[in-house]
Design an enzyme around this catalytic site. Structure first.
Site, short mmCIF file in Angstrom:
data_model
loop_
_atom_site.label_atom_id
_atom_site.label_comp_id
_atom_site.label_asym_id
_atom_site.label_seq_id
_atom_site.Cartn_x
_atom_site.Cartn_y
_atom_site.Cartn_z
N HIS A 44 3.26 2.79 9.70
CA HIS A 44 2.51 4.22 9.85
C HIS A 44 3.42 4.24 8.13
O HIS A 44 4.45 5.34 8.37
CB HIS A 44 3.13 5.41 10.73
CG HIS A 44 2.85 6.56 9.96
ND1 HIS A 44 3.39 7.53 9.92
CD2 HIS A 44 2.69 7.47 10.74
CE1 HIS A 44 2.88 8.91 9.63
NE2 HIS A 44 2.21 8.34 10.54
N TYR A 45 3.01 4.31 6.64
CA TYR A 45 1.87 3.23 6.89
C TYR A 45 2.19 1.96 6.45
O TYR A 45 2.55 1.46 4.88
CB TYR A 45 0.66 4.20 6.28
CG TYR A 45 0.26 5.56 6.90
CD1 TYR A 45 -0.19 5.44 7.54
CD2 TYR A 45 0.70 6.76 6.03
CE1 TYR A 45 -1.29 6.16 8.16
CE2 TYR A 45 0.13 7.22 6.82
CZ TYR A 45 -0.79 7.21 7.88
OH TYR A 45 -1.27 8.60 8.18
#
Length: 142
Positions: A44-45
């Site tokens: 994420h991410y």
């Protein structure tokens, strides 16, 4: 599970991830740190890790529940809606997030509204408004 039904054991923040800093009759303030070694940041991410927004929402919810426990409210708080959630900026690994929650009771006393502001040293992260219904441990609404 606590009488307030926090479900902290299954929390994204972990059972000890949120620290109560202040509580009075109008609200409470808690904080947590976006740990840079949190495995959720890997995805994420990839290449641009940010704290998932659900952590901030959960922190606002748990701050409201800690306020209720400190205010002597023994009823279960049932989250009935999230009326508002506006993110202003991401939370990056290593940042400490403060959730400042003001709680207002409806005139009939059976519903509560928690208005939360999440901030870091870098500025405002989110504005969140949550509504709760008070329910006795036997399941009756107030």
């Amino acid at each position: 599970m606590s009488p307030q039904g926090s479900g902290a054991g299954a929390s994204a923040l972990g059972a000890d991830g949120l620290k109560l800093l202040h509580s009075d009759s109008a609200g409470a303030v808690c904080e947590f740190t976006a740990e840079s070694d949190d495995p959720v940041l890997i995805g994420h991410y990839p290449g641009f890790p940010v704290q998932p927004g659900v952590y901030v929402i959960e922190a606002a919810d748990r701050t409201a529940r800690l306020w209720a426990a400190g205010a002597g409210i023994t009823d279960v708080l049932e989250l009935v809606s999230m009326d508002r959630c506006r993110f202003h900026r991401p939370v990056f690994p290593g940042e400490t997030v403060s959730t400042e929650v003001a709680v207002v009771a409806a005139e009939d006393g059976d519903r509560l509204t928690a208005k939360a502001a999440a901030v870091t040293s870098g500025g405002r992260v989110a504005d969140i408004r949550l509504r709760y219904r008070r329910r006795t441990s036997r399941g009756e609404t107030q």
